[in-house]
Scaffold this motif. Structure first.
Motif, PDB file in Angstrom:
ATOM      1  N   LEU B 110      -6.446  12.391 -26.988  1.00  0.00           N
ATOM      2  CA  LEU B 110      -5.801  13.856 -25.848  1.00  0.00           C
ATOM      3  C   LEU B 110      -6.705  13.669 -24.666  1.00  0.00           C
ATOM      4  O   LEU B 110      -6.137  14.462 -23.694  1.00  0.00           O
ATOM      5  N   THR B 111      -7.899  13.503 -25.361  1.00  0.00           N
ATOM      6  CA  THR B 111      -8.780  14.134 -23.706  1.00  0.00           C
ATOM      7  C   THR B 111      -8.674  13.054 -22.907  1.00  0.00           C
ATOM      8  O   THR B 111      -8.276  13.465 -21.890  1.00  0.00           O
ATOM      9  N   ASP B 112      -8.131  11.246 -22.722  1.00  0.00           N
ATOM     10  CA  ASP B 112      -8.399  10.342 -22.100  1.00  0.00           C
ATOM     11  C   ASP B 112      -6.771  10.863 -21.931  1.00  0.00           C
ATOM     12  O   ASP B 112      -5.992   9.801 -22.683  1.00  0.00           O
ATOM     13  N   THR B 113      -6.536  11.163 -20.556  1.00  0.00           N
ATOM     14  CA  THR B 113      -4.870  10.808 -20.590  1.00  0.00           C
ATOM     15  C   THR B 113      -4.481   9.973 -20.619  1.00  0.00           C
ATOM     16  O   THR B 113      -3.646   9.425 -20.687  1.00  0.00           O
ATOM     17  N   GLY B 114      -4.272   8.467 -19.808  1.00  0.00           N
ATOM     18  CA  GLY B 114      -4.814   7.332 -19.545  1.00  0.00           C
ATOM     19  C   GLY B 114      -3.286   7.488 -18.804  1.00  0.00           C
ATOM     20  O   GLY B 114      -3.108   6.277 -18.368  1.00  0.00           O
ATOM     21  N   ILE B 115      -2.975   8.424 -17.422  1.00  0.00           N
ATOM     22  CA  ILE B 115      -2.332   8.322 -16.985  1.00  0.00           C
ATOM     23  C   ILE B 115      -3.529   7.836 -15.524  1.00  0.00           C
ATOM     24  O   ILE B 115      -3.684   8.339 -14.714  1.00  0.00           O
ATOM     25  N   HIS B 116      -3.089   6.418 -15.311  1.00  0.00           N
ATOM     26  CA  HIS B 116      -3.953   5.855 -13.693  1.00  0.00           C
ATOM     27  C   HIS B 116      -3.129   5.901 -12.952  1.00  0.00           C
ATOM     28  O   HIS B 116      -1.908   4.804 -12.822  1.00  0.00           O
ATOM     29  N   PRO B 117      -3.824   6.129 -11.578  1.00  0.00           N
ATOM     30  CA  PRO B 117      -2.052   5.782 -10.649  1.00  0.00           C
ATOM     31  C   PRO B 117      -2.612   3.753  -9.807  1.00  0.00           C
ATOM     32  O   PRO B 117      -3.208   3.513 -10.439  1.00  0.00           O
ATOM     33  N   THR B 118      -1.178   3.428  -9.725  1.00  0.00           N
ATOM     34  CA  THR B 118      -1.271   1.977  -9.570  1.00  0.00           C
ATOM     35  C   THR B 118      -1.641   2.089  -8.263  1.00  0.00           C
ATOM     36  O   THR B 118      -1.606   2.881  -7.192  1.00  0.00           O
ATOM     37  N   ARG B 119      -2.747   1.678  -7.918  1.00  0.00           N
ATOM     38  CA  ARG B 119      -3.271   1.409  -6.418  1.00  0.00           C
ATOM     39  C   ARG B 119      -2.758   0.033  -6.156  1.00  0.00           C
ATOM     40  O   ARG B 119      -2.317  -0.934  -6.145  1.00  0.00           O
ATOM     41  N   VAL B 120      -2.542   0.643  -4.612  1.00  0.00           N
ATOM     42  CA  VAL B 120      -1.824  -0.416  -3.580  1.00  0.00           C
ATOM     43  C   VAL B 120      -2.422  -1.283  -3.001  1.00  0.00           C
ATOM     44  O   VAL B 120      -3.396  -0.863  -1.756  1.00  0.00           O
ATOM     45  N   GLU B 121      -2.713  -2.584  -3.077  1.00  0.00           N
ATOM     46  CA  GLU B 121      -4.155  -3.127  -2.536  1.00  0.00           C
ATOM     47  C   GLU B 121      -3.331  -3.202  -0.959  1.00  0.00           C
ATOM     48  O   GLU B 121      -1.884  -4.172  -0.697  1.00  0.00           O
ATOM     49  N   PRO B 122      -4.057  -2.277   0.322  1.00  0.00           N
ATOM     50  CA  PRO B 122      -3.830  -3.149   1.538  1.00  0.00           C
ATOM     51  C   PRO B 122      -3.336  -4.357   1.700  1.00  0.00           C
ATOM     52  O   PRO B 122      -2.057  -4.938   2.789  1.00  0.00           O
ATOM     53  N   ALA B 123      -3.915  -5.029   1.223  1.00  0.00           N
ATOM     54  CA  ALA B 123      -3.561  -6.831   1.607  1.00  0.00           C
ATOM     55  C   ALA B 123      -1.900  -7.181   0.208  1.00  0.00           C
ATOM     56  O   ALA B 123      -2.013  -8.606   1.392  1.00  0.00           O
ATOM     57  N   THR B 124      -1.707  -6.944  -0.143  1.00  0.00           N
ATOM     58  CA  THR B 124      -0.690  -7.080  -0.588  1.00  0.00           C
ATOM     59  C   THR B 124       0.683  -6.844   0.173  1.00  0.00           C
ATOM     60  O   THR B 124       0.460  -6.063   0.939  1.00  0.00           O
ATOM     61  N   PRO B 125       1.478  -8.324   0.250  1.00  0.00           N
ATOM     62  CA  PRO B 125       2.489  -8.266   1.528  1.00  0.00           C
ATOM     63  C   PRO B 125       3.668  -7.454   1.121  1.00  0.00           C
ATOM     64  O   PRO B 125       4.408  -7.527  -0.101  1.00  0.00           O
ATOM     65  N   VAL B 126       4.186  -7.016   2.048  1.00  0.00           N
ATOM     66  CA  VAL B 126       5.455  -5.781   1.765  1.00  0.00           C
ATOM     67  C   VAL B 126       6.378  -6.622   2.530  1.00  0.00           C
ATOM     68  O   VAL B 126       6.146  -6.735   3.375  1.00  0.00           O
ATOM     69  N   LEU B 127       7.646  -6.460   1.550  1.00  0.00           N
ATOM     70  CA  LEU B 127       9.556  -6.921   2.845  1.00  0.00           C
ATOM     71  C   LEU B 127       9.829  -5.120   2.449  1.00  0.00           C
ATOM     72  O   LEU B 127      10.256  -4.472   1.562  1.00  0.00           O
ATOM     73  N   GLN B 128      10.688  -5.236   3.544  1.00  0.00           N
ATOM     74  CA  GLN B 128      10.677  -3.995   3.748  1.00  0.00           C
ATOM     75  C   GLN B 128      12.536  -4.523   4.849  1.00  0.00           C
ATOM     76  O   GLN B 128      12.130  -5.576   5.754  1.00  0.00           O
ATOM     77  N   ALA B 129      13.642  -3.809   4.826  1.00  0.00           N
ATOM     78  CA  ALA B 129      14.289  -4.250   6.340  1.00  0.00           C
ATOM     79  C   ALA B 129      14.381  -2.701   6.865  1.00  0.00           C
ATOM     80  O   ALA B 129      13.717  -1.207   6.695  1.00  0.00           O
ATOM     81  N   THR B 130      14.288  -2.532   7.960  1.00  0.00           N
ATOM     82  CA  THR B 130      13.827  -1.664   9.623  1.00  0.00           C
ATOM     83  C   THR B 130      15.334  -1.690   9.981  1.00  0.00           C
ATOM     84  O   THR B 130      16.577  -2.518   9.606  1.00  0.00           O
ATOM     85  N   SER B 131      15.316  -0.646  10.823  1.00  0.00           N
ATOM     86  CA  SER B 131      17.118  -1.010  11.702  1.00  0.00           C
ATOM     87  C   SER B 131      16.696  -2.115  12.208  1.00  0.00           C
ATOM     88  O   SER B 131      17.975  -2.407  13.078  1.00  0.00           O
TER      89      SER B 131
END
Lengths: 182, 184
Positions: B110-131
């Motif tokens: 109960l003391t440790d909520t256990g919710i840790h934000p997921t870190r996004v490594e800057p070097a990870t490739p990202v695929l996205q659609a643009t205009s």
């Protein structure tokens, strides 16, 4: 069963001999008084015998209560009274009839025996008309000769309730006696 | 003249009446023979009850039987008590320790909520659609698959890292489908 039952001897004792001796002494000291008290409430020897045994076993399984002799006697009487009242509540009114089953030990004239038997039969029939608590209150007050406040303590109720039980019981018995005279 | 009730006389006979009531009843009784007689009947009844005897039984025989039965009952009770007291402490102790550990564990949880934000490594490739098309970005580097002629109709992304975009040519009405697979 006799006191030298082989089955009991085989069972052995899981008890300290000193504790056992203390218990035996306690039983010997109070057995007759407790049997008589219970007999007067339930009205027959067989039930009185069973309930006396039950009361002693209940009492002796709590050894710590036996340290003070004066208190332990009162405490035992209270257990005995409650055991008898509980029995009457569970089994309703009981029949007072032990004369045919009696083992006469005293020497008395046949007339005296008949008179005594009649009186006992009358009293037994009258007691059957009382509720368990009325009967217990009457036995403790008029037969055991305890003061009303002690009866109230034993029955775990107020003195006013005891007075009411006693008055009802005496009135019922007197009416019963009057009916028999007619 | 009002006579006292039966209950009053029943209590007076046993001495359970209060002092005031006793005085009132006493005054009445002095002048009323009927009530004196009724009171005497109650007193007689009490005496009769007091004389009630023990039943006609062979007491020695009965007492010996009761003593023996009480002894058996006590011995049996002692045996049961010995078994129950010697055998029960292990499970009770275990349950007590387990309960304590459970409470301590729960307090930590109960003391440790256990919710840790997921870190996004800057070097990870990202695929996205643009205009203008589908873009693959890896840190500061990027690669874009342009389709300037067409108008993007829709795009879809799969869990396996695939991106698909559809472009419609405004002049010819031709449809171009672009699939980009992100290397694992």
């Amino acid at each position: 069963m006799s006191e030298h039952d082989p089955a009991l001897a085989e069972l052995g004792s899981a008890m300290d001999p000193r504790e056992r001796e203390l218990q035996d002494r306690f039983v010997n000291e109070h057995l007759r008084r407790i049997f008589r008290l219970i007999y007067r409430i339930v009205g027959n020897v067989h039930d009185a015998q069973d309930l006396t045994q039950e009361a002693f076993i209940k009492a002796l399984q709590r050894q710590e209560q036996l340290k003070d002799e004066q208190k332990s006697a009162q405490w035992l009487s209270r257990i005995a009274t409650n055991t008898a009242i509980d029995f009457l509540r569970k089994h309703g009114r009981v029949t007072f009839c032990e004369i045919t089953d009696a083992r006469e030990t005293r020497s008395e004239s046949p007339e005296a025996f008949v008179l005594r038997s009649e009186q006992r039969t009358w009293l037994a029939a009258g007691m059957e008309r009382l509720t368990p608590r009325e009967r217990a209150a009457l036995v403790l007050r008029d037969m055991e000769d305890l003061p009303a406040d002690e009866v109230a303590r034993r029955l775990d109720c107020s003195k006013a309730t005891v007075r009411s039980h006693i008055a009802n019981a005496r009135t019922k018995l007197k009416k019963f006696a009057e009916k028999r005279k007619r | 003249m009002t006579h006292p009730g039966e209950q009053d006389l029943a209590l007076l006979a046993g001495g359970e009446t209060g002092p005031v009531r006793r005085f009132v009843l006493g005054r009445h009784l002095r002048n009323c023979e009927d009530c004196q007689e009724r009171l005497a009947e109650f007193r007689e009844l009490r005496e009769h009850l007091g004389d009630a005897e023990m039943p006609d039984v062979n007491w020695n025989f009965l007492a010996a039987e009761m003593r023996a039965n009480i002894r058996v009952g006590l011995e049996a009770g002692a045996c049961v008590r010995t078994v129950s007291t010697s055998g029960n402490w292990v499970p009770r102790f275990t349950v007590a320790i387990a309960s304590m550990l459970l409470v301590i564990g729960a307090s930590f949880f109960l003391t440790d909520t256990g919710i840790h934000p997921t870190r996004v490594e800057p070097a990870t490739p990202v695929l996205q659609a643009t205009s203008s098309g589908i873009e693959l970005r890896n840190g500061s580097d990027s690669f874009t698959l342009n389709d300037r002629q067409g108008v993007r109709a829709d795009e879809s992304v799969s869990a396996q890292g695939t991106m698909e975009a559809r472009y419609v040519d405004g002049e010819t009405g031709g449809v171009t489908i672009t699939n980009v697979y992100l290397p694992q």
